[in-house]
Design a protein around this motif. Structure first.
Motif, mmCIF file in Angstrom:
data_model
loop_
_atom_site.group_PDB
_atom_site.id
_atom_site.type_symbol
_atom_site.label_atom_id
_atom_site.label_comp_id
_atom_site.label_asym_id
_atom_site.label_seq_id
_atom_site.Cartn_x
_atom_site.Cartn_y
_atom_site.Cartn_z
ATOM 1 N N LYS A 43 40.646 41.889 31.918
ATOM 2 C CA LYS A 43 40.430 41.315 30.583
ATOM 3 C C LYS A 43 41.724 41.274 29.787
ATOM 4 C CE LYS A 43 37.765 39.575 27.392
ATOM 5 N NZ LYS A 43 37.396 38.140 27.504
ATOM 6 N N GLY A 44 42.636 42.198 30.060
ATOM 7 C CA GLY A 44 43.903 42.222 29.351
ATOM 8 C C GLY A 44 44.973 41.337 29.944
ATOM 9 N N ALA A 45 44.661 40.630 31.035
ATOM 10 C CA ALA A 45 45.680 39.778 31.672
ATOM 11 C C ALA A 45 45.026 38.727 32.570
ATOM 12 C CB ALA A 45 46.676 40.647 32.462
ATOM 13 N N ALA A 46 44.897 39.034 33.873
ATOM 14 C CA ALA A 46 44.496 38.020 34.855
ATOM 15 C C ALA A 46 43.080 37.501 34.642
ATOM 16 C CB ALA A 46 44.630 38.600 36.266
ATOM 17 N N GLY A 47 42.145 38.382 34.315
ATOM 18 C CA GLY A 47 40.766 37.948 34.116
ATOM 19 C C GLY A 47 40.622 37.001 32.945
ATOM 20 N N GLN A 48 41.235 37.350 31.827
ATOM 21 C CA GLN A 48 41.181 36.475 30.659
ATOM 22 C C GLN A 48 41.911 35.160 30.923
ATOM 23 O OE1 GLN A 48 40.981 37.053 25.972
ATOM 24 N NE2 GLN A 48 42.722 38.104 26.870
ATOM 25 N N ALA A 49 42.994 35.218 31.700
ATOM 26 C CA ALA A 49 43.700 33.989 32.065
ATOM 27 C C ALA A 49 42.801 33.071 32.886
ATOM 28 C CB ALA A 49 44.974 34.323 32.841
ATOM 29 N N LEU A 50 42.029 33.648 33.798
ATOM 30 C CA LEU A 50 41.112 32.841 34.597
ATOM 31 C C LEU A 50 39.979 32.285 33.729
ATOM 32 C CD1 LEU A 50 40.390 31.691 37.297
ATOM 33 C CD2 LEU A 50 39.297 33.854 37.911
ATOM 34 N N GLN A 51 39.471 33.090 32.797
ATOM 35 C CA GLN A 51 38.500 32.579 31.828
ATOM 36 C C GLN A 51 39.042 31.340 31.119
ATOM 37 O OE1 GLN A 51 37.387 36.267 29.455
ATOM 38 N NE2 GLN A 51 35.795 34.865 28.726
ATOM 39 N N ASN A 52 40.270 31.463 30.631
ATOM 40 C CA ASN A 52 40.889 30.365 29.894
ATOM 41 C C ASN A 52 41.121 29.145 30.780
ATOM 42 O OD1 ASN A 52 40.997 31.766 27.441
ATOM 43 N ND2 ASN A 52 42.961 32.706 27.951
ATOM 44 N N MET A 53 41.555 29.387 32.013
ATOM 45 C CA MET A 53 41.797 28.271 32.916
ATOM 46 C C MET A 53 40.497 27.558 33.265
ATOM 47 S SD MET A 53 43.970 28.160 36.442
ATOM 48 C CE MET A 53 42.843 29.250 37.272
ATOM 49 N N ASN A 54 39.431 28.316 33.492
ATOM 50 C CA ASN A 54 38.130 27.700 33.748
ATOM 51 C C ASN A 54 37.749 26.748 32.621
ATOM 52 O OD1 ASN A 54 37.611 28.970 36.214
ATOM 53 N ND2 ASN A 54 36.510 30.669 35.284
ATOM 54 N N LEU A 55 37.890 27.208 31.388
ATOM 55 C CA LEU A 55 37.537 26.370 30.237
ATOM 56 C C LEU A 55 38.418 25.131 30.162
ATOM 57 C CD1 LEU A 55 36.943 29.045 27.453
ATOM 58 C CD2 LEU A 55 35.233 27.469 28.363
ATOM 59 N N ALA A 56 39.718 25.335 30.329
ATOM 60 C CA ALA A 56 40.654 24.211 30.190
ATOM 61 C C ALA A 56 40.455 23.159 31.284
ATOM 62 C CB ALA A 56 42.096 24.724 30.211
ATOM 63 N N LEU A 57 39.964 23.579 32.451
ATOM 64 C CA LEU A 57 39.741 22.654 33.559
ATOM 65 C C LEU A 57 38.313 22.112 33.584
ATOM 66 C CD1 LEU A 57 41.691 24.431 36.448
ATOM 67 C CD2 LEU A 57 42.421 22.453 35.106
ATOM 68 N N GLY A 58 37.508 22.458 32.584
ATOM 69 C CA GLY A 58 36.148 21.937 32.499
ATOM 70 C C GLY A 58 35.161 22.624 33.411
ATOM 71 N N LEU A 59 35.452 23.860 33.827
ATOM 72 C CA LEU A 59 34.572 24.623 34.700
ATOM 73 C C LEU A 59 33.747 25.616 33.897
ATOM 74 C CD1 LEU A 59 37.185 25.453 37.490
ATOM 75 C CD2 LEU A 59 35.644 23.482 37.375
ATOM 76 N N GLN A 60 32.773 26.245 34.561
ATOM 77 C CA GLN A 60 32.031 27.315 33.913
ATOM 78 C C GLN A 60 32.968 28.489 33.635
ATOM 79 O OE1 GLN A 60 28.745 27.512 32.881
ATOM 80 N NE2 GLN A 60 28.693 25.315 33.316
ATOM 81 N N GLU A 61 32.914 28.997 32.422
ATOM 82 C CA GLU A 61 33.867 30.018 31.986
ATOM 83 C C GLU A 61 33.879 31.257 32.870
ATOM 84 O OE1 GLU A 61 33.595 30.794 27.792
ATOM 85 O OE2 GLU A 61 34.174 32.886 28.058
ATOM 86 N N SER A 62 32.729 31.625 33.409
ATOM 87 C CA SER A 62 32.624 32.876 34.154
ATOM 88 C C SER A 62 32.887 32.733 35.651
ATOM 89 C CB SER A 62 31.231 33.480 33.955
ATOM 90 O OG SER A 62 30.228 32.589 34.434
ATOM 91 N N GLU A 63 33.189 31.525 36.116
ATOM 92 C CA GLU A 63 33.378 31.323 37.566
ATOM 93 C C GLU A 63 34.498 32.209 38.105
ATOM 94 O OE1 GLU A 63 33.369 27.543 39.540
ATOM 95 O OE2 GLU A 63 32.322 26.583 37.872
ATOM 96 N N GLY A 64 34.207 32.864 39.210
ATOM 97 C CA GLY A 64 35.194 33.709 39.861
ATOM 98 C C GLY A 64 35.383 35.063 39.215
ATOM 99 N N LEU A 65 34.562 35.384 38.209
ATOM 100 C CA LEU A 65 34.762 36.627 37.463
ATOM 101 C C LEU A 65 33.545 37.555 37.490
ATOM 102 C CD1 LEU A 65 36.647 35.157 34.383
ATOM 103 C CD2 LEU A 65 37.609 36.742 36.077
#
Length: 352
Positions: free
Chosen positions: A329-351
């Motif tokens: 949540k303090g780095a890689a996980g939140q980055a993946l959350q953000n990338m999911n949103l920016a790419l039009g994917l479900q926010e929680s994918e891969g997490l």
């Protein structure tokens, strides 16, 4: 550097989109820069199990010699940075002072960029330069970057081409208190105090005397008192009341626990603070407010993208405790959350 039309990320088609059509795959291609660091390794591990993203490249800006294998099994070998061509998104797990220029190059290739360094987190250039003690490498990118505190900036992130991923300590503190400031529930002239503790992985993979086993085992101490780089970041994005932030090093590998002391406005107390946070995060997947009086622990959040918040009354105010995993949540996980949103994917994918 070409930045015209990039502020919203609209109308930008990356080279990788064409490649995907040729290859007949619907997976978006993602690259990690800095895969040998602890955050980079965490990013690779998360991406390898992501259902709709392909970790296609791991790049390095350092000279490659000898063994270029990836420390994460199954991840691509480390290759020389190519400017960000051929992918839909680039995750920069690179040092401050270097990331911004890499971001500019990847933006020119049409990629969505998530920068996990501190280069783009502070909008005030004078404050950034005083904090990082150098001239900003790409001041033209600062206003373009969206500060990616996901739960509190979701709409902006969805339309972003460039995202500044928050620091680990700021994530733990801001999720706990920013909603209270926004709702005007705290005394504006009362200083907030954040007593924050982190595991040694927050210091990165480079060997340091202060994080060697002999200096960490059965030890506990404050560091960066009065000059930690996350203090200006927290204040800049908190607004409102002043905050006194003191970090400490825990004798464990991963996790952050922030204990935050706040003064509610007259007539308000623990009940109202707990209710406000509970309402704010009621529908969130990764942030949960515990029942009043219960406290989070590091074990409950380690190796997850979760943030647990506890609220309790004390004689002189209210204490909020916030627990996260600094690498997720303090780095890689939140980055993946953000990338999911920016790419039009479900926010929680891969997490999950």
């Amino acid at each position: 550097m070409r930045l015209e039309g990039r502020s919203s990320g609209q109308g930008v088609r990356s080279q990788a989109e064409g490649d995907g059509a040729v290859n007949g795959t619907s997976k978006k291609r993602v690259a990690v820069v800095g895969a040998r660091g602890l955050v980079g390794q965490e990013l690779c591990s998360l991406l390898l199990r992501h259902p709709t993203l392909e970790l296609s490249h791991c790049w390095s800006t350092q000279e490659l010699t000898g063994d270029n294998s990836n420390p994460v099994p199954g991840a691509p070998a480390i290759q020389a940075w190519n400017g960000g061509a051929g992918v839909d998104a680039v995750l920069l797990a690179t040092p401050h002072g270097a990331s911004a220029q890499l971001a500019a190059e990847a933006l020119d290739q049409g990629a969505v960029v998530i920068d996990l360094s501190g280069d783009l987190r502070i909008k005030d250039l004078a404050l950034w330069e005083a904090t990082y003690e150098q001239t900003h490498p790409c001041p033209g990118l600062v206003d373009m970057a969206v500060y990616g505190l996901t739960e509190l900036a979701r709409d902006e992130i969805k339309n972003a081409q460039l995202i500044a991923n928050p620091g680990c300590y700021p994530t733990s503190v801001l999720l706990a208190v920013k909603p209270l400031v926004q709702a005007d529930l705290l005394q504006p002239d009362a200083t907030l105090i954040s007593d924050s503790k982190s595991g040694v992985s927050g210091a990165g993979a480079s060997p340091k005397a202060s994080t060697q086993y002999a200096n960490v085992h059965e030890n506990f101490y404050a560091y960066g008192v009065g000059n930690h780089r996350h203090a200006p970041e927290i204040q800049a994005h908190l607004g409102g009341p002043k905050i006194m932030f003191v970090p400490h090093l825990l004798p464990c590998f991963r996790g952050i626990l922030s204990t935050i002391y706040v003064q509610p406005r007259e007539g308000l107390g623990m009940k109202e603070i707990h209710a406000a946070l509970s309402e704010q995060y009621a529908q969130e997947t990764f942030v949960r407010v515990l029942p009043a009086g219960e406290q989070p622990s590091l074990h409950a959040v380690q190796n997850t993208n979760n943030c647990l918040l506890g609220v309790a009354a004390v004689s002189s105010g209210v204490v909020i405790t916030s627990a996260i995993d600094n690498l997720q949540k303090g780095a890689a996980g939140q980055a993946l959350q953000n990338m999911n949103l920016a790419l039009g994917l479900q926010e929680s994918e891969g997490l999950l």
